[in-house]
Design a protein around this motif. Structure first.
Motif, short mmCIF file in Angstrom:
data_model
loop_
_atom_site.label_atom_id
_atom_site.label_comp_id
_atom_site.label_asym_id
_atom_site.label_seq_id
_atom_site.Cartn_x
_atom_site.Cartn_y
_atom_site.Cartn_z
N ASN A 73 0.85 -1.18 0.00
CA ASN A 73 0.00 0.00 0.00
C ASN A 73 0.88 1.23 0.00
O ASN A 73 1.85 1.32 0.76
N ILE A 74 0.55 2.20 -0.86
CA ILE A 74 1.27 3.46 -0.87
C ILE A 74 0.29 4.60 -0.69
O ILE A 74 -0.92 4.39 -0.65
N TYR A 75 0.84 5.81 -0.51
CA TYR A 75 0.04 7.02 -0.32
C TYR A 75 -0.63 7.06 1.04
O TYR A 75 -1.72 7.60 1.19
N TYR A 76 -0.01 6.48 2.05
CA TYR A 76 -0.53 6.51 3.42
C TYR A 76 0.48 7.15 4.36
O TYR A 76 1.69 7.05 4.16
N ILE A 77 -0.04 7.80 5.40
CA ILE A 77 0.79 8.17 6.54
C ILE A 77 0.45 7.20 7.67
O ILE A 77 -0.57 6.48 7.61
N TYR A 78 1.28 7.19 8.70
CA TYR A 78 1.13 6.25 9.81
C TYR A 78 1.16 7.02 11.12
O TYR A 78 2.02 7.88 11.31
N VAL A 79 0.21 6.73 12.00
CA VAL A 79 0.08 7.53 13.22
C VAL A 79 -0.11 6.64 14.45
O VAL A 79 -0.67 5.55 14.38
N GLN A 80 0.43 7.13 15.57
CA GLN A 80 0.12 6.62 16.91
C GLN A 80 -0.57 7.74 17.66
O GLN A 80 -0.02 8.84 17.76
N LYS A 81 -1.74 7.48 18.21
CA LYS A 81 -2.49 8.51 18.91
C LYS A 81 -2.07 8.51 20.38
O LYS A 81 -2.42 7.61 21.13
N LEU A 82 -1.32 9.54 20.76
CA LEU A 82 -0.72 9.60 22.08
C LEU A 82 -1.65 10.22 23.12
O LEU A 82 -1.66 9.80 24.28
N GLU A 83 -2.40 11.26 22.74
CA GLU A 83 -3.33 11.93 23.65
C GLU A 83 -4.62 12.21 22.90
O GLU A 83 -4.60 12.69 21.77
N LYS A 84 -5.74 11.93 23.56
CA LYS A 84 -7.04 12.15 22.93
C LYS A 84 -7.48 13.59 23.14
O LYS A 84 -7.44 14.11 24.25
N GLY A 85 -7.90 14.23 22.05
CA GLY A 85 -8.28 15.63 22.11
C GLY A 85 -9.67 15.87 22.66
O GLY A 85 -10.41 14.94 22.98
N THR A 86 -10.01 17.15 22.75
CA THR A 86 -11.30 17.57 23.32
C THR A 86 -12.18 18.27 22.30
O THR A 86 -13.30 18.63 22.60
N GLY A 87 -11.66 18.47 21.09
CA GLY A 87 -12.43 19.18 20.07
C GLY A 87 -13.47 18.29 19.41
O GLY A 87 -13.50 17.07 19.62
N GLU A 88 -14.33 18.93 18.61
CA GLU A 88 -15.38 18.20 17.91
C GLU A 88 -15.33 18.41 16.40
O GLU A 88 -16.07 17.76 15.66
N THR A 89 -14.48 19.34 15.94
CA THR A 89 -14.39 19.62 14.51
C THR A 89 -12.97 19.38 14.02
O THR A 89 -12.01 19.37 14.81
N TYR A 90 -12.85 19.19 12.71
CA TYR A 90 -11.57 18.93 12.08
C TYR A 90 -11.19 20.10 11.16
O TYR A 90 -12.06 20.71 10.55
N PRO A 91 -9.92 20.39 11.04
CA PRO A 91 -9.51 21.41 10.07
C PRO A 91 -9.82 20.95 8.65
O PRO A 91 -9.71 19.76 8.34
N GLU A 92 -10.19 21.91 7.80
CA GLU A 92 -10.36 21.64 6.39
C GLU A 92 -9.21 22.26 5.61
O GLU A 92 -8.41 23.02 6.16
N TYR A 93 -9.14 21.95 4.33
CA TYR A 93 -7.98 22.30 3.51
C TYR A 93 -7.67 23.80 3.52
O TYR A 93 -6.50 24.19 3.54
N ASN A 94 -8.67 24.64 3.51
CA ASN A 94 -8.44 26.09 3.45
C ASN A 94 -8.38 26.75 4.83
O ASN A 94 -8.21 27.97 4.91
N ASP A 95 -8.54 25.99 5.88
CA ASP A 95 -8.46 26.54 7.23
C ASP A 95 -7.00 26.80 7.62
O ASP A 95 -6.06 26.34 6.95
N SER A 96 -6.82 27.53 8.70
CA SER A 96 -5.51 27.71 9.32
C SER A 96 -5.52 27.02 10.68
O SER A 96 -6.59 26.82 11.27
N ILE A 97 -4.36 26.67 11.14
CA ILE A 97 -4.25 25.97 12.43
C ILE A 97 -3.06 26.50 13.21
O ILE A 97 -2.16 27.14 12.65
#
Length: 203
Positions: A73-97
């Motif tokens: 499989n290609i075109y993937y990133i790999y993550v380990q979730k270390l701390e669970k967040g408190t937010g409810e929304t996700y950034p979108e492509y045109n947002d800033s963070i």
């Protein structure tokens, strides 16, 4: 021969010698770099596919599913979730963070913990009382990092491994050699919605 011409020629030869020396140093520092990085990504991908050690795989936001050589499989990133967040929304492509982050390469000859090529921390560990998270437009990030943050909510903290083809590619940049896997510690601190949140100051 004209003295000016002799000086110019000697300067050119000196530059060539310096360039050759720099290339040799880089080759020694990052010996067998491409196969080492590809082996590392293959091992992380294997863990993620089997769900071991908390690793997960996330498809790049801008690429379809694909199979590479040998059915990998290609075109993937790999993550380990270390701390669970408190937010409810996700950034979108045109947002800033704003995000806290630290990025390293694989260990090399001079860097036992991997060359630390970029960070938002004032030191080498995060201090949320004093460290100001860096401001980015999501669409300005390398596609692997953009993929990660678009799947995070505020206060999520992840370890993120980005293969070279979703990072700095085969040529790299001034700090990062080509074929480098990027290993990030990322904590998403704030989301600024496009055309809505115009004040991006931290405090």
């Amino acid at each position: 021969m004209n003295k000016k011409i002799l000086f110019a020629l000697s300067f050119v030869f000196a530059l060539i010698g310096f360039s050759s020396c720099s290339e040799n140093v880089a080759e020694e520092e990052y010996e067998n770099w491409r196969p080492r990085n590809e082996h590392f990504i293959d091992s992380i991908a294997s863990l993620a596919r089997s769900g071991k050690d908390g690793w997960e795989m996330i498809k790049s936001y801008n690429l379809s599913d694909s199979l590479g050589k040998n059915g990998q499989n290609i075109y993937y990133i790999y993550v380990q979730k270390l701390e669970k967040g408190t937010g409810e929304t996700y950034p979108e492509y045109n947002d800033s963070i704003r995000m806290h982050y630290l990025g390293r390469l694989l260990p090399s000859k001079s860097y036992a913990s991997g060359y630390l090529f970029d960070k938002s921390y004032s030191g080498t560990t995060l201090n949320e009382q004093t460290d100001v998270p860096a401001l980015f437009g999501v669409n300005k990030l390398a596609s692997g990092i953009a993929t990660a943050v678009m799947n995070m909510v505020v206060n999520d903290r992840w370890k993120v491994v980005v293969p070279y083809y979703l990072g700095y590619g085969t040529s790299g940049d001034q700090k990062i050699p080509g074929y480098s896997a990027l290993i990030f510690d990322i904590k998403l601190a704030r989301i600024y919605k496009y055309k809505i949140d115009k004040n991006t100051t931290w405090w």
